[in-house]
Design a protein around this motif. Structure first.
Motif: not given
Length: 311
Positions: A209-210, A261, A258, A205-206, A254, A202-203
């Motif tokens: 993406e961010v 998610y 998204l 991937a975030i 993207h 999760f960390v």
């Protein structure tokens, strides 16, 4: 390799359900996916070849595009052949090593593509906002570093996640309700606590993406401001046309991620997840070369010149 004591994970097998719940559609799906894969291979390898043989395409923009095509080819080749095989044979099993390797390679490609698109956004930023200094700023050394970065970070991210997957135990029924060995479906069949592995995924991937979207949004804000300030309508149109293909590719890639998610965690959402996964692992690698070739005058003219030369 770190494995739980007494764990027989290395000898374990997984079953990829794929689209087996639709037996009447196996042949049509096979034909569709085989066509998509053929177009993907021809399109991406063709794009790489055209860029290499055409002197007018020996620019940073097309250098990055050739690597995007290479990543797309590898991404599709990692996933699609197994998908096609499972539509033909009844035995949809995949070994533990095979599943982990598929995840590792697919993860490398996904992360590399994420940041390759960000690198291409920076390239467009320099081309539009600093056109006179473009060839100086985008030197061969910088281009090589900008290309190496996504590959290195992709390998590092994938290796980290893979190592933590190897600490999990797998026992009993290892049925994966998907056509590809993704992180979420692998940990879902684990019989040990996957919390650390899930949080790490999760960390990462975030962060990916961010950070990539921040780079893309920032560069395009500067591009938009620069284009608006242009006095020539022709100049504005040319600037927007150079970014159109890249913006289309970014939006599709993207947007799909998204969307995934936002899918609720429920049994009914598995089909949506599979379709979303299918889109960004199988369909998008086919779309990118089409987007860049159909919307790019330089590529189309290079293809025509190459065809004339061959004749």
């Amino acid at each position: 390799m770190l494995l739980a004591e007494g764990n027989q994970s290395v000898g374990a097998t997984f079953t990829l359900l794929g689209f087996s719940e639709y037996p009447d559609f196996q042949v049509p799906l096979l034909l569709v996916f085989l066509t998509i894969y053929t177009v993907t291979v021809v399109g991406n390898l063709g794009m790489i070849m055209i860029i290499r043989v055409s002197p007018r395409l020996h620019t940073p923009m097309y250098f990055f595009l050739s690597h995007l095509s290479f990543v797309d080819f590898c991404y599709s080749t990692t996933v699609t052949p197994k998908l096609l095989e499972n539509l033909v044979v009844e035995d949809r099993s995949i070994s533990f090593v095979g599943c982990i390797m598929q995840f590792f390679l697919a993860c490398v490609c996904a992360v590399a593509e994420t940041f390759m698109l960000a690198v291409m956004a920076y390239d467009r930023f320099v081309a539009v906002c600093n056109p006179l200094l473009y060839t100086v700023v985008m030197s061969q050394k910088l281009c090589a570093l900008l290309v190496a970065g996504p590959y290195i970070w992709g390998i590092a991210s994938s290796l980290t996640l893979t190592c933590f997957l190897l600490t999990l135990s797998f026992c009993g029924s290892n049925i994966i309700n998907n056509f590809v060995c993704e992180h979420s479906v692998i940990v879902s069949v684990s019989c040990s606590d996957p919390y650390i592995s899930q949080m790490l995924c999760f960390v990462i991937a975030i962060f990916n993406e961010v950070s990539s979207l921040v780079i893309i949004f920032t560069t395009y804000i500067f591009i938009f401001v620069t284009v608006i300030k242009m006095s020539s309508a022709g100049g504005r149109q040319k600037a927007f046309s150079t970014c159109a293909s890249h913006l289309t590719a970014i939006t599709i890639f993207h947007g799909t991620i998204l969307f995934l998610y936002c899918v609720p965690n429920s049994q009914n959402s598995w089909l949506i997840v599979k379709i979303g996964s299918l889109f960004y692992t199988v369909v998008i690698p086919m779309l990118n070369p089409l987007i860049y070739s159909l919307r790019n005058k330089d590529v189309k003219e290079s293809v025509k010149n190459h065809e004339s030369y061959v004749k």
